[in-house]
Design a protein around this motif. Structure first.
Motif, short mmCIF file in Angstrom:
data_model
loop_
_atom_site.label_atom_id
_atom_site.label_comp_id
_atom_site.label_asym_id
_atom_site.label_seq_id
_atom_site.Cartn_x
_atom_site.Cartn_y
_atom_site.Cartn_z
N UNK A 174 2.38 38.78 -32.85
CA UNK A 174 1.11 38.86 -32.11
C UNK A 174 -0.12 38.73 -33.15
N UNK A 175 -0.99 37.98 -32.85
CA UNK A 175 -2.14 37.64 -33.61
C UNK A 175 -1.86 36.91 -34.93
N UNK A 176 -1.28 35.70 -34.74
CA UNK A 176 -0.62 35.03 -35.82
C UNK A 176 -1.33 33.77 -35.97
N UNK A 177 -2.49 33.56 -35.72
CA UNK A 177 -3.20 32.52 -35.79
C UNK A 177 -3.89 32.44 -37.16
N UNK A 178 -4.01 33.66 -38.06
CA UNK A 178 -4.59 33.57 -39.23
C UNK A 178 -4.20 34.65 -39.84
N UNK A 179 -4.68 34.92 -41.28
CA UNK A 179 -4.49 35.79 -42.07
C UNK A 179 -3.42 36.91 -41.97
N UNK A 180 -3.23 38.27 -41.82
CA UNK A 180 -1.98 38.86 -41.94
C UNK A 180 -1.24 38.34 -40.89
N UNK A 181 -1.45 38.06 -39.75
CA UNK A 181 -0.52 37.55 -38.69
C UNK A 181 0.34 36.29 -39.22
N UNK A 182 -0.50 35.32 -39.52
CA UNK A 182 0.04 34.02 -40.06
C UNK A 182 0.72 34.54 -41.24
N UNK A 183 0.49 35.08 -42.24
CA UNK A 183 1.33 35.43 -43.60
C UNK A 183 2.62 35.93 -43.26
N UNK A 184 2.78 36.78 -41.98
CA UNK A 184 3.84 37.47 -41.60
C UNK A 184 4.79 36.35 -41.04
N UNK A 185 4.26 35.58 -40.13
CA UNK A 185 4.90 34.41 -39.46
C UNK A 185 5.68 33.59 -40.40
N UNK A 186 4.93 33.28 -41.58
CA UNK A 186 5.40 32.24 -42.44
C UNK A 186 6.45 33.10 -43.42
N UNK A 187 6.37 34.33 -43.75
CA UNK A 187 7.35 35.10 -44.64
C UNK A 187 8.67 35.06 -43.46
N UNK A 188 8.73 35.59 -42.33
CA UNK A 188 9.87 35.58 -41.49
C UNK A 188 10.61 34.23 -41.28
N UNK A 189 9.72 33.10 -41.43
CA UNK A 189 10.11 31.61 -41.32
C UNK A 189 10.88 31.48 -42.41
N UNK A 190 10.43 32.22 -43.84
CA UNK A 190 11.08 31.70 -45.13
C UNK A 190 12.32 32.30 -45.24
N UNK A 191 12.69 33.65 -44.24
CA UNK A 191 13.82 34.21 -44.30
C UNK A 191 14.68 33.72 -43.29
N UNK A 192 14.42 32.66 -42.49
CA UNK A 192 15.10 32.11 -41.74
C UNK A 192 15.20 32.16 -40.20
N UNK A 193 13.95 33.08 -39.87
CA UNK A 193 13.80 33.63 -38.39
C UNK A 193 12.84 32.32 -37.87
N UNK A 194 13.40 32.12 -36.60
CA UNK A 194 12.41 31.55 -35.64
C UNK A 194 11.11 32.25 -35.22
N UNK A 195 10.18 31.78 -35.08
CA UNK A 195 8.66 32.51 -34.66
C UNK A 195 8.27 32.19 -33.63
N UNK A 196 7.94 33.06 -32.72
CA UNK A 196 6.77 32.86 -31.44
C UNK A 196 5.75 33.17 -32.23
N UNK A 197 4.70 32.44 -32.28
CA UNK A 197 3.24 32.31 -32.73
C UNK A 197 2.37 32.72 -31.43
N UNK A 198 1.54 33.80 -31.62
CA UNK A 198 0.40 34.38 -30.53
C UNK A 198 -0.64 34.55 -30.88
N UNK A 199 -1.76 34.09 -30.10
CA UNK A 199 -3.25 34.24 -30.29
C UNK A 199 -3.76 34.37 -29.01
N UNK A 200 -5.06 34.83 -28.84
CA UNK A 200 -5.54 34.97 -27.51
C UNK A 200 -6.61 33.94 -27.14
N UNK A 201 -6.95 33.10 -28.21
CA UNK A 201 -8.00 32.06 -27.85
C UNK A 201 -7.96 30.95 -28.84
N UNK A 202 -7.58 30.94 -30.00
CA UNK A 202 -7.74 29.74 -30.94
C UNK A 202 -6.50 29.11 -31.06
#
Length: 246
Positions: free
Chosen positions: A14-42
């Motif tokens: 959650x809150x993965x449109x930028x900053x910490x959330x985005x970095x975590x999404x990318x790190x999990x993707x690098x580990x092979x994980x599919x990612x559901x990206x979430x944000x409230x407005x952007x």
């Protein structure tokens, strides 16, 4: 650990449109994980995160929604399951941090913060824990914050909410450990935004390490907590703050 130990797993960040959330999404993707990206407005920012997840060789789904709204959480869960079948890793990063003197706060001010940071975390955990129980494997990674735990000046709602998240996480860690599910909290210190090219000298001067953290510093810890190697780590709050007192 293999190069992609999370292949076949799916995470909601959650809150993965930028900053910490985005970095975590990318790190999990690098580990092979599919990612559901979430944000409230952007949506554009979330689309950018999803594109970068895909570039890492993982699949991505953008599921917009306000975690403070029960109907949005239900819809996000439905969309995630329709695409990936289940969510194995839940990262509750979304939050609001308004500042206002306590005696000027309204009920709306309170709920705007608590409904996302605490109640939203409760709802996402409730939505996805059944998948984890069925699969006998799961990771819940929630967020506190150094200042939230210490006590925000003119930030009572976020401090109260994050203390609640810590208590919720400890309760989940005991109730679901026998199901192969871990629940932990990351407490970031002073982390500069992904767009910043240098530290704020005044802020860096208060950190024993002598420099501010970056989103990737938090993502590295999240990647470990999500990995099979972290199977014996649960019910913990891990401070990532360069040595500052919490």
């Amino acid at each position: 650990m293999t190069d992609r130990p999370l292949s076949g797993k799916t995470a909601l960040v959650t809150g993965s449109g930028r900053n910490i959330g985005r970095a975590i999404a990318l790190r999990l993707a690098q580990l092979g994980c599919n990612v559901v990206v979430n944000g409230s407005s952007d949506a554009a920012a979330c689309d950018e995160t999803a594109a970068r997840v895909t570039a890492e060789g993982a699949q991505a789904l953008v599921a917009m929604g306000d975690l403070g709204r029960a109907e949005d959480v239900a819809r996000i869960a439905e969309e995630a399951r329709a695409r990936f079948g289940a969510v194995d890793i839940l990262v509750n990063n979304a939050a609001r941090r308004p500042h206002k003197p306590f005696l000027e706060m309204t009920d709306d001010d309170w709920h705007a913060t608590v409904d996302i940071a605490l109640t939203g975390t409760f709802r996402t955990c409730r939505a996805f824990l059944p998948d984890m129980v069925d699969r006998k494997w799961g990771r819940i990674i929630n967020f506190a914050g150094m200042k939230a735990i210490k006590g925000y000046y003119e930030g009572a709602p976020i401090s109260a909410a994050k203390h609640g998240v810590w208590g919720l996480t400890k309760a989940l860690s005991t109730e679901f450990a026998a199901h192969g599910i871990t629940a932990n909290v990351i407490s970031p210190g002073q982390i500069r935004k992904e767009t910043a090219t240098a530290d704020d000298p005044a802020r860096a001067a208060t950190i024993p390490a002598g420099f501010m953290g970056q989103p990737d510093d938090i993502a590295a810890v999240a990647g470990f907590l999500a990995s099979p190697e972290a199977r014996f780590v649960t019910g913990q709050m891990i401070a990532v703050n360069g040595g500052e007192a919490t």
